[in-house]
Design an enzyme around this catalytic site. Structure first.
Site, PDB file in Angstrom:
ATOM      1  N   LYS A  22      46.767  33.057  38.851  1.00  0.00           N
ATOM      2  CA  LYS A  22      46.818  34.388  39.458  1.00  0.00           C
ATOM      3  C   LYS A  22      46.202  34.384  40.839  1.00  0.00           C
ATOM      4  CE  LYS A  22      43.247  36.765  39.013  1.00  0.00           C
ATOM      5  NZ  LYS A  22      42.090  37.586  38.624  1.00  0.00           N
ATOM      6  N   SER A  23      45.043  33.730  40.972  1.00  0.00           N
ATOM      7  CA  SER A  23      44.323  33.739  42.252  1.00  0.00           C
ATOM      8  C   SER A  23      45.136  33.051  43.336  1.00  0.00           C
ATOM      9  CB  SER A  23      42.969  33.042  42.095  1.00  0.00           C
ATOM     10  OG  SER A  23      42.145  33.811  41.240  1.00  0.00           O
ATOM     11  N   ARG A  27      47.335  35.020  46.576  1.00  0.00           N
ATOM     12  CA  ARG A  27      47.030  34.551  47.937  1.00  0.00           C
ATOM     13  C   ARG A  27      48.285  33.974  48.589  1.00  0.00           C
ATOM     14  NH1 ARG A  27      42.287  34.159  45.270  1.00  0.00           N
ATOM     15  NH2 ARG A  27      40.278  33.951  46.331  1.00  0.00           N
ATOM     16  N   ASP A  51      49.561  41.485  37.633  1.00  0.00           N
ATOM     17  CA  ASP A  51      48.863  41.369  38.926  1.00  0.00           C
ATOM     18  C   ASP A  51      49.778  40.866  40.043  1.00  0.00           C
ATOM     19  OD1 ASP A  51      46.541  42.305  37.828  1.00  0.00           O
ATOM     20  OD2 ASP A  51      45.332  40.525  38.284  1.00  0.00           O
ATOM     21  N   ASN A  94      45.459  47.218  38.638  1.00  0.00           N
ATOM     22  CA  ASN A  94      44.058  46.790  38.543  1.00  0.00           C
ATOM     23  C   ASN A  94      43.915  45.371  39.080  1.00  0.00           C
ATOM     24  OD1 ASN A  94      41.360  46.795  37.974  1.00  0.00           O
ATOM     25  ND2 ASN A  94      41.576  46.621  35.754  1.00  0.00           N
ATOM     26  N   GLY A  96      42.537  43.053  41.511  1.00  0.00           N
ATOM     27  CA  GLY A  96      41.536  42.839  42.569  1.00  0.00           C
ATOM     28  C   GLY A  96      42.082  41.934  43.656  1.00  0.00           C
ATOM     29  N   SER A 170      31.115  40.827  44.864  1.00  0.00           N
ATOM     30  CA  SER A 170      32.403  40.138  44.680  1.00  0.00           C
ATOM     31  C   SER A 170      32.694  39.225  45.859  1.00  0.00           C
ATOM     32  CB  SER A 170      33.516  41.179  44.545  1.00  0.00           C
ATOM     33  OG  SER A 170      34.778  40.543  44.564  1.00  0.00           O
ATOM     34  N   GLN A 172      35.607  38.400  46.493  1.00  0.00           N
ATOM     35  CA  GLN A 172      36.926  38.820  46.980  1.00  0.00           C
ATOM     36  C   GLN A 172      36.831  39.522  48.336  1.00  0.00           C
ATOM     37  OE1 GLN A 172      38.948  41.048  43.912  1.00  0.00           O
ATOM     38  NE2 GLN A 172      39.095  39.293  42.545  1.00  0.00           N
ATOM     39  N   SER A 198      30.439  33.888  42.898  1.00  0.00           N
ATOM     40  CA  SER A 198      31.789  33.306  42.698  1.00  0.00           C
ATOM     41  C   SER A 198      32.251  32.433  43.874  1.00  0.00           C
ATOM     42  CB  SER A 198      32.824  34.432  42.462  1.00  0.00           C
ATOM     43  OG  SER A 198      32.408  35.307  41.457  1.00  0.00           O
ATOM     44  N   ASP A 314      35.220  34.055  35.244  1.00  0.00           N
ATOM     45  CA  ASP A 314      36.345  34.367  34.349  1.00  0.00           C
ATOM     46  C   ASP A 314      36.360  33.428  33.144  1.00  0.00           C
ATOM     47  OD1 ASP A 314      36.870  36.154  36.352  1.00  0.00           O
ATOM     48  OD2 ASP A 314      38.803  35.318  36.943  1.00  0.00           O
ATOM     49  N   ASN A 337      28.086  40.464  37.726  1.00  0.00           N
ATOM     50  CA  ASN A 337      29.317  41.118  38.187  1.00  0.00           C
ATOM     51  C   ASN A 337      30.420  41.168  37.127  1.00  0.00           C
ATOM     52  OD1 ASN A 337      30.481  38.567  38.479  1.00  0.00           O
ATOM     53  ND2 ASN A 337      31.258  38.963  40.543  1.00  0.00           N
ATOM     54  N   GLU A 342      37.492  44.047  34.898  1.00  0.00           N
ATOM     55  CA  GLU A 342      38.486  44.896  34.233  1.00  0.00           C
ATOM     56  C   GLU A 342      37.841  45.977  33.373  1.00  0.00           C
ATOM     57  OE1 GLU A 342      38.887  42.052  35.332  1.00  0.00           O
ATOM     58  OE2 GLU A 342      40.968  41.398  35.441  1.00  0.00           O
ATOM     59  N   HIS A 386      42.625  41.803  29.799  1.00  0.00           N
ATOM     60  CA  HIS A 386      43.346  40.617  29.346  1.00  0.00           C
ATOM     61  C   HIS A 386      42.430  39.545  28.783  1.00  0.00           C
ATOM     62  CE1 HIS A 386      42.844  38.672  33.576  1.00  0.00           C
ATOM     63  NE2 HIS A 386      42.059  39.724  33.496  1.00  0.00           N
ATOM     64  N   ARG A 387      41.270  39.341  29.440  1.00  0.00           N
ATOM     65  CA  ARG A 387      40.396  38.246  28.980  1.00  0.00           C
ATOM     66  C   ARG A 387      39.708  38.574  27.651  1.00  0.00           C
ATOM     67  NH1 ARG A 387      41.435  34.830  32.734  1.00  0.00           N
ATOM     68  NH2 ARG A 387      41.589  35.598  34.865  1.00  0.00           N
ATOM     69  N   LYS A 412      48.263  41.181  32.185  1.00  0.00           N
ATOM     70  CA  LYS A 412      47.694  41.212  33.549  1.00  0.00           C
ATOM     71  C   LYS A 412      47.851  39.843  34.222  1.00  0.00           C
ATOM     72  CE  LYS A 412      43.681  42.886  36.174  1.00  0.00           C
ATOM     73  NZ  LYS A 412      43.203  41.830  37.046  1.00  0.00           N
TER      74      LYS A 412
HETATM   75  O1  LIG Z   1      39.265  35.637  44.479  1.00  0.00           O
HETATM   76  C1  LIG Z   1      39.760  35.613  43.352  1.00  0.00           C
HETATM   77  O2  LIG Z   1      40.928  35.232  43.141  1.00  0.00           O
HETATM   78  C2  LIG Z   1      38.923  36.017  42.204  1.00  0.00           C
HETATM   79  C3  LIG Z   1      37.554  36.064  42.325  1.00  0.00           C
HETATM   80  C4  LIG Z   1      36.660  36.417  41.200  1.00  0.00           C
HETATM   81  O3  LIG Z   1      36.174  37.712  41.413  1.00  0.00           O
HETATM   82  P1  LIG Z   1      34.693  38.028  42.022  1.00  0.00           P
HETATM   83  O4  LIG Z   1      34.565  37.348  43.316  1.00  0.00           O
HETATM   84  O5  LIG Z   1      34.733  39.516  42.129  1.00  0.00           O
HETATM   85  O6  LIG Z   1      33.696  37.528  41.012  1.00  0.00           O
HETATM   86  C5  LIG Z   1      37.392  36.366  39.857  1.00  0.00           C
HETATM   87  O7  LIG Z   1      36.618  36.980  38.866  1.00  0.00           O
HETATM   88  C6  LIG Z   1      38.738  37.045  39.943  1.00  0.00           C
HETATM   89  O8  LIG Z   1      39.406  37.019  38.714  1.00  0.00           O
HETATM   90  C7  LIG Z   1      39.621  36.349  40.935  1.00  0.00           C
HETATM   91  C1  LIG Z   2      38.261  39.737  37.355  1.00  0.00           C
HETATM   92  C2  LIG Z   2      39.553  39.513  37.204  1.00  0.00           C
HETATM   93  O1  LIG Z   2      40.548  40.084  37.935  1.00  0.00           O
HETATM   94  P1  LIG Z   2      40.626  40.721  39.397  1.00  0.00           P
HETATM   95  O2  LIG Z   2      41.424  39.751  40.192  1.00  0.00           O
HETATM   96  O3  LIG Z   2      41.344  42.018  39.200  1.00  0.00           O
HETATM   97  O4  LIG Z   2      39.238  40.898  39.928  1.00  0.00           O
HETATM   98  C3  LIG Z   2      40.033  38.577  36.144  1.00  0.00           C
HETATM   99  O5  LIG Z   2      41.222  38.209  36.166  1.00  0.00           O
HETATM  100  O6  LIG Z   2      39.264  38.182  35.269  1.00  0.00           O
END
Ligand SMILES: O=C(O)C1=C[C@@H](OP(=O)(O)O)[C@@H](O)[C@H](O)C1
Ligand SMILES: C=C(OP(=O)(O)O)C(=O)O
Length: 426
Positions: A22-23, A27, A51, A94, A96, A170, A172, A198, A314, A337, A342, A386-387, A412
């Protein structure tokens, strides 16, 4: 409400192809869209889940042309951030990984006001540390309901300069700025404040930016210098690794079910921090061979784990349910955090683990789990997380079993998780 009963499972064997990360997927979609006008990027092994659909819809609403060659191969036509459509609002569910990067990238490329919103939970997930940083660089941000939370309207584009961002809630926010600042005409200095969480996700962003031709100079542990006027350059083809966070459920199931289970899509070469799950699983007693691009798990005898898992928030959740099968106590530390993801995952995890007979201490930033002498059957609420659903599937390996509410919330990030679970463990 739909429920799923899993009980008395004793095997988990075969081969599993992990869905795309997903990440990386979200991106890659955004970076491919930002490539120079006319450049095409073929994204392979694309994750199709809630997502990524939110990111795809948002980019298409902004006028980005995305051709679907197959469901998992997409061709994205770059526009260099010069959006050809001007939607009034983007709905990001939802996700992020859609909300934070799009907020920053749109603040850098905006020509007219745009609203970014999400589902009810997204409206409770903070974004103030990011918007404060954007405002320092001149962006106009207005919150529509609650200060610091979506929905928000971007009213004015930003320019460069020195930007401080607090990274203690975060990572992010930092990834989002790293993706956005190169698009500005002016140079920027990005200073990280607070204890950044993270970290591996920031490294993931940097690795992917490099693949898309963006140069970021890290001048100290907490400072980046970012030249303005950069253009994303298409790598032409980009393969999305298997999801290392999703791999954690299979690695855990392969330990409980004895394996051998082979996971394809992620391995030693991974750019995802969650691959470190393997190291901690081994510490716990799991037998895992990690190859360059795949992993094999062949059971193991588990003992409790005590570890700071801030770097893998995660995958860390998987240890919380695995703890019920271990000898001795498990303590997962430095995960404050979890509360803003979710759902409030610290509270949700503690509440649901207790239903299975565990003794649980829920700290401000840790969870301590004492497994019960015998696991009890619990009907597990999943909080649209989801987790939670995927972690508690592991309880199917207990004699008492588990009932999982709303298992499909796994869509998700992993829509066919439970179908795969039935195939491999049923
Ligand atoms: O950058 C990303 O892809 C993510 C960063 C993490 O969040 P945080 O940086 O808020 O911990 C992780 O929990 C999320 O599922 C995905
Ligand atoms: C925190 C998570 O998602 P998000 O990318 O919405 O932050 C996750 O997938 O565990």
């Amino acid at each position: 409400m739909e429920t799923l009963v899993l009980k008395g499972l004793s095997r988990c064997t075969g081969e599993v192809d992990l869905p795309g990360s997903k990440s990386i997927a979200n991106r890659a979609l955004l970076m491919a869209a930002l490539c120079a006008p006319g450049q095409v990027t073929e994204l392979r092994h694309m994750l199709r889940s809630d997502d990524t659909e939110r990111m795809l819809e948002a980019l298409r609403a902004l006028g980005v042309v995305i051709e679907e060659v197959t469901p998992t191969t997409l061709r994205v036509l770059g526009n260099g951030g010069r959006w050809t459509a001007a939607p009034r609002q983007l709905y990001l569910g939802n996700a992020g990984t859609a909300m934070r990067p799009l907020t920053a990238v749109l603040a850098a490329t905006l020509t007219q006001p745009i609203e970014l919103t999400g589902d009810a939970r997204m409206q409770e997930r903070p974004i103030l540390d990011l918007t404060k940083a954007l405002q320092q660089a001149g962006a106009g941000v207005r919150f529509l309901q609650t200060d610091g939370y979506p929905p928000l309207v971007l009213t004015q584009a930003m320019h460069g300069g020195t930007v401080q961002v607090n990274g203690s809630a975060s990572s992010q926010y930092i990834s989002a700025l790293l993706m956005a600042l190169p698009l500005l005409a002016e140079d920027s200095v990005l200073e990280l404040t607070g204890t950044v969480v993270s970290w591996p996700y920031i490294k993931l962003t940097l690795a992917m930016l490099e693949s898309f031709g963006i140069v970021i100079e890290q001048t100290s542990a907490q400072q980046f210098v970012i030249r303005g006027g950069q253009t994303y350059t298409s790598p032409e083809r980009y393969w999305i690794e298997g999801d290392a966070s999703a791999a954690s459920y299979w690695l855990a199931a392969g330990v409980l079910g004895g394996g051998p289970l082979t996971l394809y899509g992620v391995g030693r070469k991974s750019i995802q921090g969650d691959i470190a799950f393997v190291d901690y699983l081994r510490k716990m007693g799991g037998n895992v061979e990690l190859h360059e691009e795949y992993a094999v798990v062949t059971g193991g005898k588990l003992k409790g784990l005590d570890a700071d898992l801030n770097a893998i928030p995660d995958a860390a959740m998987t240890f919380a349910t695995l703890a019920l099968f271990a000898e001795g106590e498990t303590c997962i530390r430095n995960i404050a955090n979890w509360r803003i993801k979710e759902t409030d995952r610290l509270h949700a995890m503690a509440t649901e683990l207790r239903k299975c007979g565990a003794t649980v201490e829920e700290g401000a930033d840790f969870i301590r789990i004492q497994p019960p002498a015998e696991i009890q059957h619990g009907q597990i609420a999943t909080y649209d997380d989801h987790r939670m659903a995927m972690c508690f599937s592991l309880l199917g390996f207990s004699g008492a079993g588990v009932t999982i509410e709303d298992p499909q919330c796994c869509a998700k990030t992993y829509p066919n998780y439970f179908a795969e679970f039935a195939r491999l463990c049923g």
